[in-house]
Design a protein around this motif. Sequence first.
Motif, PDB file in Angstrom:
ATOM      1  N   GLU A  29       0.829  -1.210   0.000  1.00 52.71           N
ATOM      2  CA  GLU A  29       0.000   0.000   0.000  1.00 52.71           C
ATOM      3  C   GLU A  29       0.867   1.266   0.000  1.00 52.71           C
ATOM      4  OE1 GLU A  29      -3.309   2.422   2.639  1.00 52.71           O
ATOM      5  OE2 GLU A  29      -2.420   0.592   3.459  1.00 52.71           O
ATOM      6  N   ALA A  30       1.892   1.290   0.827  1.00 53.17           N
ATOM      7  CA  ALA A  30       2.771   2.463   0.887  1.00 53.17           C
ATOM      8  C   ALA A  30       3.456   2.696  -0.461  1.00 53.17           C
ATOM      9  CB  ALA A  30       3.815   2.286   1.987  1.00 53.17           C
ATOM     10  N   PHE A  31       3.877   1.621  -1.101  1.00 54.12           N
ATOM     11  CA  PHE A  31       4.492   1.738  -2.425  1.00 54.12           C
ATOM     12  C   PHE A  31       3.500   2.343  -3.410  1.00 54.12           C
ATOM     13  CE2 PHE A  31       4.769  -0.081  -6.669  1.00 54.12           C
ATOM     14  CZ  PHE A  31       6.018   0.380  -7.070  1.00 54.12           C
ATOM     15  N   PRO A  36       4.771   6.877  -8.953  1.00 56.19           N
ATOM     16  CA  PRO A  36       4.605   7.998  -9.879  1.00 56.19           C
ATOM     17  C   PRO A  36       3.553   7.677 -10.949  1.00 56.19           C
ATOM     18  CG  PRO A  36       6.660   6.839 -10.335  1.00 56.19           C
ATOM     19  CD  PRO A  36       6.074   6.215  -9.107  1.00 56.19           C
ATOM     20  N   THR A  37       3.100   8.695 -11.615  1.00 57.03           N
ATOM     21  CA  THR A  37       2.099   8.537 -12.664  1.00 57.03           C
ATOM     22  C   THR A  37       2.574   7.575 -13.741  1.00 57.03           C
ATOM     23  OG1 THR A  37       1.351  10.787 -12.260  1.00 57.03           O
ATOM     24  CG2 THR A  37       0.674   9.791 -14.319  1.00 57.03           C
ATOM     25  N   VAL A  38       3.837   7.684 -14.110  1.00 53.06           N
ATOM     26  CA  VAL A  38       4.422   6.780 -15.105  1.00 53.06           C
ATOM     27  C   VAL A  38       5.526   5.963 -14.424  1.00 53.06           C
ATOM     28  CG1 VAL A  38       5.628   6.628 -17.311  1.00 53.06           C
ATOM     29  CG2 VAL A  38       3.928   8.441 -16.952  1.00 53.06           C
ATOM     30  N   PRO A  39       5.210   4.708 -14.064  1.00 54.36           N
ATOM     31  CA  PRO A  39       6.209   3.882 -13.393  1.00 54.36           C
ATOM     32  C   PRO A  39       7.387   3.572 -14.322  1.00 54.36           C
ATOM     33  CG  PRO A  39       4.007   2.933 -13.210  1.00 54.36           C
ATOM     34  CD  PRO A  39       3.926   4.040 -14.192  1.00 54.36           C
ATOM     35  N   ASP A  40       8.580   3.533 -13.740  1.00 53.95           N
ATOM     36  CA  ASP A  40       9.752   3.145 -14.524  1.00 53.95           C
ATOM     37  C   ASP A  40      10.085   1.682 -14.214  1.00 53.95           C
ATOM     38  OD1 ASP A  40      11.256   3.037 -12.126  1.00 53.95           O
ATOM     39  OD2 ASP A  40      12.075   5.035 -12.426  1.00 53.95           O
ATOM     40  N   ASP A  43      10.402   0.747 -10.608  1.00 52.47           N
ATOM     41  CA  ASP A  43       9.122   0.668  -9.895  1.00 52.47           C
ATOM     42  C   ASP A  43       8.468  -0.700 -10.117  1.00 52.47           C
ATOM     43  OD1 ASP A  43       9.188   3.345  -8.881  1.00 52.47           O
ATOM     44  OD2 ASP A  43       8.488   4.070 -10.835  1.00 52.47           O
ATOM     45  N   VAL A  44       8.511  -1.158 -11.349  1.00 48.09           N
ATOM     46  CA  VAL A  44       7.919  -2.459 -11.670  1.00 48.09           C
ATOM     47  C   VAL A  44       8.640  -3.571 -10.909  1.00 48.09           C
ATOM     48  CG1 VAL A  44       7.477  -4.122 -13.535  1.00 48.09           C
ATOM     49  CG2 VAL A  44       7.111  -1.664 -13.926  1.00 48.09           C
ATOM     50  N   ALA A  48       7.034  -6.002  -8.040  1.00 46.26           N
ATOM     51  CA  ALA A  48       7.109  -7.465  -8.132  1.00 46.26           C
ATOM     52  C   ALA A  48       7.705  -8.064  -6.866  1.00 46.26           C
ATOM     53  CB  ALA A  48       7.931  -7.868  -9.355  1.00 46.26           C
ATOM     54  N   ASN A  49       8.747  -7.442  -6.347  1.00 47.68           N
ATOM     55  CA  ASN A  49       9.364  -7.935  -5.112  1.00 47.68           C
ATOM     56  C   ASN A  49       8.407  -7.838  -3.928  1.00 47.68           C
ATOM     57  OD1 ASN A  49      11.803  -8.588  -6.351  1.00 47.68           O
ATOM     58  ND2 ASN A  49      12.675  -6.580  -5.978  1.00 47.68           N
ATOM     59  N   LEU A  50       7.689  -6.732  -3.843  1.00 48.80           N
ATOM     60  CA  LEU A  50       6.724  -6.560  -2.760  1.00 48.80           C
ATOM     61  C   LEU A  50       5.602  -7.590  -2.844  1.00 48.80           C
ATOM     62  CD1 LEU A  50       6.513  -2.667  -2.687  1.00 48.80           C
ATOM     63  CD2 LEU A  50       7.458  -4.135  -0.887  1.00 48.80           C
ATOM     64  N   LEU A  51       5.121  -7.844  -4.065  1.00 47.75           N
ATOM     65  CA  LEU A  51       4.057  -8.846  -4.229  1.00 47.75           C
ATOM     66  C   LEU A  51       4.549 -10.244  -3.886  1.00 47.75           C
ATOM     67  CD1 LEU A  51       2.092  -7.782  -7.425  1.00 47.75           C
ATOM     68  CD2 LEU A  51       1.486  -7.470  -5.025  1.00 47.75           C
ATOM     69  N   THR A  52       5.788 -10.536  -4.248  1.00 45.89           N
ATOM     70  CA  THR A  52       6.365 -11.842  -3.913  1.00 45.89           C
ATOM     71  C   THR A  52       6.420 -12.023  -2.400  1.00 45.89           C
ATOM     72  OG1 THR A  52       7.647 -11.912  -5.944  1.00 45.89           O
ATOM     73  CG2 THR A  52       8.421 -13.294  -4.134  1.00 45.89           C
ATOM     74  N   ARG A  53       6.860 -10.984  -1.696  1.00 47.52           N
ATOM     75  CA  ARG A  53       6.932 -11.056  -0.233  1.00 47.52           C
ATOM     76  C   ARG A  53       5.533 -11.200   0.359  1.00 47.52           C
ATOM     77  NH1 ARG A  53       6.968  -7.331   4.171  1.00 47.52           N
ATOM     78  NH2 ARG A  53       7.910  -8.343   5.968  1.00 47.52           N
ATOM     79  N   GLU A  54       4.578 -10.454  -0.181  1.00 52.79           N
ATOM     80  CA  GLU A  54       3.202 -10.556   0.321  1.00 52.79           C
ATOM     81  C   GLU A  54       2.656 -11.971   0.110  1.00 52.79           C
ATOM     82  OE1 GLU A  54      -1.049  -8.218  -0.057  1.00 52.79           O
ATOM     83  OE2 GLU A  54       0.284  -8.287  -1.781  1.00 52.79           O
ATOM     84  N   ASP A  55       2.889 -12.534  -1.066  1.00 50.12           N
ATOM     85  CA  ASP A  55       2.435 -13.906  -1.340  1.00 50.12           C
ATOM     86  C   ASP A  55       3.093 -14.905  -0.396  1.00 50.12           C
ATOM     87  OD1 ASP A  55       0.744 -13.114  -3.381  1.00 50.12           O
ATOM     88  OD2 ASP A  55       2.153 -13.637  -4.990  1.00 50.12           O
TER      89      ASP A  55
END
Length: 81
Positions: A29-31, A36-40, A43-44, A48-55
């Motif tokens: 959520e904090a991420f 930004p409006t246009v992720p670089d 950011d992607v 992905a790393n945050l989602l992996t940790r959440e999973d």
Amino acid sequence: MTDLYPPADDRELLRQAAAAHTAATREVEAFLRRLPTVPDPADVTEYANLLTREDQTRSERDAAADAAGLTIASLEPDQGQ
């Protein structure tokens, strides 16, 4: 001799796993709040790393729930069966 640090029971392990999953979800959520409006590409990758940790923490929480006797067969509704 008494054990000064008794092993955690299954319920305490479940609480710890739930807290870790909550923390991982809050990091996502904090991420997203600072995205930004246009992720670089960085950011992607971070997302992905945050989602992996959440999973991973969700899987650990689910395993701890099973060990504590909170096994749920399925959360999916029966599809006409």
